[in-house]
Each structure stands twice: as structure tokens, then as C-alpha cells.
Motif scaffolding. Structure first.
Motif, mmCIF file in Angstrom:
data_model
loop_
_atom_site.group_PDB
_atom_site.id
_atom_site.type_symbol
_atom_site.label_atom_id
_atom_site.label_comp_id
_atom_site.label_asym_id
_atom_site.label_seq_id
_atom_site.Cartn_x
_atom_site.Cartn_y
_atom_site.Cartn_z
ATOM 1 N N PHE A 37 4.226 5.704 17.778
ATOM 2 C CA PHE A 37 5.103 5.061 18.743
ATOM 3 C C PHE A 37 6.008 4.086 18.001
ATOM 4 N N GLN A 39 8.742 0.508 18.754
ATOM 5 C CA GLN A 39 9.259 -0.469 19.706
ATOM 6 C C GLN A 39 10.297 -1.336 19.022
ATOM 7 N N GLU A 44 11.123 -1.069 25.541
ATOM 8 C CA GLU A 44 9.753 -0.649 25.758
ATOM 9 C C GLU A 44 9.265 0.203 24.575
ATOM 10 N N ARG A 45 7.962 0.219 24.416
ATOM 11 C CA ARG A 45 7.370 1.068 23.384
ATOM 12 C C ARG A 45 7.563 2.528 23.793
ATOM 13 N N GLU A 46 8.002 3.347 22.859
ATOM 14 C CA GLU A 46 8.263 4.746 23.175
ATOM 15 C C GLU A 46 7.511 5.665 22.214
ATOM 16 N N ALA A 60 9.493 13.501 20.331
ATOM 17 C CA ALA A 60 10.552 13.023 21.196
ATOM 18 C C ALA A 60 11.836 13.750 20.826
ATOM 19 N N SER A 109 3.278 10.957 25.099
ATOM 20 C CA SER A 109 4.254 9.924 24.769
ATOM 21 C C SER A 109 4.114 8.680 25.633
ATOM 22 N N ASP A 110 3.040 8.595 26.397
ATOM 23 C CA ASP A 110 2.805 7.439 27.267
ATOM 24 C C ASP A 110 1.843 6.480 26.599
#
Length: 127
Positions: A37, A39, A44-46, A60, A109-110
Motif C-alpha cells: 500500500f 499513502q 488515503e492509503r491506497e 492497481a 486493495s482495501d
């Protein structure tokens, strides 16, 4: 308890490459679902990329074709090879792990789906 420690972050010019590493507790890379991830400040963290215990991967859209997630179970280490870096890739990068793969599309990805996190490593890309 799973422990994750990232390394490899640095400052690079646009178009350059970096490889991030995430040293994990023994058995984590072979038995857990893991992800990278990022950020950026104020955002927001993605999710960037994820890999299952069966080596299945997802990315992604923003990094597809430029980043590659992989792991070495003998070294208990997760990697993120980042090529053709862009200024918009600048962020703190984190690795994360969860015992069971997320059950829903998009779960990989959450951030809320993951139970264990590293402390992060900074990537800065200058244009």
C-alpha cells in the motif's frame, strides 16, 4: 504475531527504478495474503499490489505494467519492483498481511482487510 519490516525506499529521478523489500516473520509469505500500500500526505492509503499464497497477483491500474510484486518464501521476504517511476508515485509505502485472502472483489486493495502492517518506507520521485 506477524512482524513486517519494510526497506528500500529512497529518492530517485522520474523514470528510475527502486525495489522495496518487506522482511516478514517466518511462514508469513507462504501462508498469508500480502499486499503493498502507499499513502501520500493528505491522501488515503491506497492499495498498490497484492499477492496470494498461491502466487496470484493483482495491481492497481495506476501501476499496472510498471510495478511487480513477488515473494521469496525461503527468505520470508516480499518485494515490490518499481520501474518507470513517476512523481505521483511519491508516498510512504507499507506492506501488509492477512491470514485469509479477502473474499470480495476489491478486497485485496482495501486496507481494512489486512491485520498486520509494517512501519513504512519513504519513496520520493522527483520530476
Amino acid at each position: 504475531q506477524v512482524q513486517l519490516v519494510e526497506s528500500g525506499g529512497n529518492s530517485v529521478q522520474a523514470g528510475g527504478s527502486l525495489r522495496l523489500s518487506c522482511a516478514a516473520s517466518e511462514g508469513t509469505t507462504s501462508n498469508y495474503f500480502m499486499g503493498w500500500f502507499r499513502q501520500a500526505p493528505g491522501l488515503e492509503r491506497e492499495g498498490v499490489a497484492a499477492i496470494g499464497s498461491d502466487d496470484s497477483t493483482s495491481y492497481a491500474d495506476s501501476v499496472e505494467g510498471r510495478f511487480t510484486i513477488s515473494k521469496d518464501n525461503t527468505k520470508n521476504t516480499l518485494y515490490l519492483q518499481m520501474n518507470s517511476l513517476k512523481a505521483e508515485d511519491t508516498a510512504m509505502y507499507y506492506c501488509a498481511a492477512v491470514k485469509d485472502a479477502p473474499a470480495w472483489v476489491g478486497g485485496a486493495s482495501d486496507p481494512a482487510e489486512y491485520d498486520y502492517w509494517g512501519q513504512g518506507t519513504q519513496v520520493t520521485v522527483s520530476s
